[in-house]
Write an enzyme that holds these catalytic residues in place. Structure first.
Site, PDB file in Angstrom:
ATOM      1  N   LEU A 204      -5.793  34.902  25.835  1.00 35.53           N
ATOM      2  CA  LEU A 204      -4.872  35.568  24.923  1.00 35.53           C
ATOM      3  C   LEU A 204      -3.638  34.680  24.924  1.00 35.53           C
ATOM      4  O   LEU A 204      -3.092  34.378  25.981  1.00 35.53           O
ATOM      5  CB  LEU A 204      -4.549  36.981  25.425  1.00 35.53           C
ATOM      6  CG  LEU A 204      -3.811  37.929  24.472  1.00 35.53           C
ATOM      7  CD1 LEU A 204      -4.588  38.102  23.174  1.00 35.53           C
ATOM      8  CD2 LEU A 204      -3.584  39.280  25.129  1.00 35.53           C
ATOM      9  N   ASP A 205      -3.221  34.218  23.749  1.00 36.87           N
ATOM     10  CA  ASP A 205      -2.127  33.257  23.659  1.00 36.87           C
ATOM     11  C   ASP A 205      -0.904  33.682  24.469  1.00 36.87           C
ATOM     12  O   ASP A 205      -0.633  34.873  24.618  1.00 36.87           O
ATOM     13  CB  ASP A 205      -1.702  33.074  22.197  1.00 36.87           C
ATOM     14  CG  ASP A 205      -2.768  32.407  21.354  1.00 36.87           C
ATOM     15  OD1 ASP A 205      -3.650  31.755  21.943  1.00 36.87           O
ATOM     16  OD2 ASP A 205      -2.708  32.538  20.123  1.00 36.87           O
ATOM     17  N   LYS A 206      -0.159  32.693  24.928  1.00 40.45           N
ATOM     18  CA  LYS A 206       1.069  32.953  25.690  1.00 40.45           C
ATOM     19  C   LYS A 206       2.025  33.822  24.888  1.00 40.45           C
ATOM     20  O   LYS A 206       2.700  34.696  25.444  1.00 40.45           O
ATOM     21  CB  LYS A 206       1.744  31.626  26.059  1.00 40.45           C
ATOM     22  CG  LYS A 206       3.009  31.779  26.891  1.00 40.45           C
ATOM     23  CD  LYS A 206       3.564  30.424  27.302  1.00 40.45           C
ATOM     24  CE  LYS A 206       4.811  30.596  28.184  1.00 40.45           C
ATOM     25  NZ  LYS A 206       5.342  29.285  28.648  1.00 40.45           N
TER      26      LYS A 206
END
Length: 244
Positions: free
Chosen positions: A104-106
Site C-alpha cells: 500500500l503506497d506510502k
C-alpha cells in the site's frame, strides 16, 4: 500446522513463517539449508520429524499462522527493510517476524494484511485469480459522469489498459473503486490520466476482510470466520500451484 506427511522443502520453510518460497530456494542454492545435518537440495521433500535448519537455526514446524489486519497510516512504508526508518514491521512491533501481503503506497492509508506464512503471501499475490480490493478515493476537483465511465471501462497506464472495474461516486470529490489487479500506484495513475489528482486514498477491503472501525495505526487478529472464508477463496490458487 505443517502436516506430518512430506512436502517440498521450500514450502516447509515458507509455511513456518521464516521466509517466502522464492527466498527459501535461494538460501538452498547458497548452501544455507540443511536436513538432518546434510545440505538440502532444491525440490527435495521433507517431513516435520526431520531436523531442518537455515543458517544452523532450526525451523519450527509447529508454528501457527499469524494473520493480522492493520490500519496503515499515511507515511508508513510496506517493506521489511530495516534501513527504511518508517517500515511497517518496526511500526507494528509485533512479537514475532511477520511481513505484509502486498503493498500500500506510502502516501496511502488503510487496510494491509500481515502474516508469518510465506505460502499465504504467494497465494494471495496471484493477481490472475481476480482478488478484490476496495478503496475510497478523494480527488482535487468535482467528479463527472465521464470520469466514472472512463475509470470503470479501463484506462491506459504503464503501457497497458487496466481491467474493467466497479466505480461509484459517493461525494462531490470522492468515489469508491473495486480493483482486481495491483499495478504500481494504479489508482493515482488512472486518475492522473483523466486529469484528476488524488488527495486521499484509503483501502477499506481485501477480499472478505474489511477495515471496519479499526483505528489508524492499530491492528487486530483476523477472525476464525474471516480466515475460513479467505482460505476458501484462495484455495484454487493453492491447488493450481500444487499441480504446476
Amino acid at each position: 500446522m505443517i502436516p506430518s506427511d512430506t512436502v517440498r522443502i521450500n514450502k516447509f520453510i515458507s509455511d513456518s513463517g521464516f521466509c517466502s518460497r522464492r527466498e527459501a530456494d535461494r538460501m538452498i542454492e547458497e548452501g544455507r539449508v540443511t536436513v538432518d545435518g546434510a545440505a538440502a537440495v532444491t525440490g527435495m521433500t521433507v517431513s516435520g520429524e526431520q531436523d531442518i535448519r537455515v543458517d544452523n537455526k532450526r525451523i519450527n514446524s509447529d508454528k501457527g499462522t499469524v494473520l493480522i489486519a492493520v490500519n496503515k497510516p499515511k507515511g508508513i512504508v510496506c517493506t521489511t527493510e530495516s534501513k527504511e526508518k518508517d517500515n511497517i514491521v518496526d511500526f507494528i512491533g509485533f512479537r514475532e517476524r511477520i511481513y505484509p501481503i502486498g503493498r500500500l503506497d506510502k502516501d496511502s492509508e488503510g487496510l494491509i494484511l500481515m502474516t508469518n506464512n510465506g505460502d499465504l503471501v504467494n497465494r494471495m499475490m496471484r493477481s490472475r485469480y481476480d482478488h478484490e480490493k476496495e478503496y475510497v478515493v478523494t480527488v482535487h476537483r468535482p467528479i463527472t459522469r465521464t470520469f466514472i465511465d472512463k475509470m470503470s471501462a479501463g484506462v491506459p497506464i504503464l503501457g497497458t489498459m487496466t481491467k474493467k472495474c466497479s466505480v461509484e461516486r459517493i461525494g462531490s470529490k470522492k468515489f469508491r473503486i473495486i480493483l482486481t489487479q495491483g499495478m504500481n500506484r494504479q489508482i493515482r495513475r488512472m486518475c492522473e490520466h483523466l486529469g484528476y489528482e488524488v488527495t486521499a486514498l484509503k483501502r477499506v477491503r481485501i477480499l472478505n476482510i474489511t477495515l471496519g472501525d479499526l483505528k489508524e495505526g492499530e491492528y487486530r487478529n483476523v477472525t476464525k470466520q474471516e480466515r475460513k472464508v479467505l482460505f476458501g477463496t484462495i484455495k484454487d490458487s493453492n491447488e493450481t500451484e500444487k499441480t504446476s
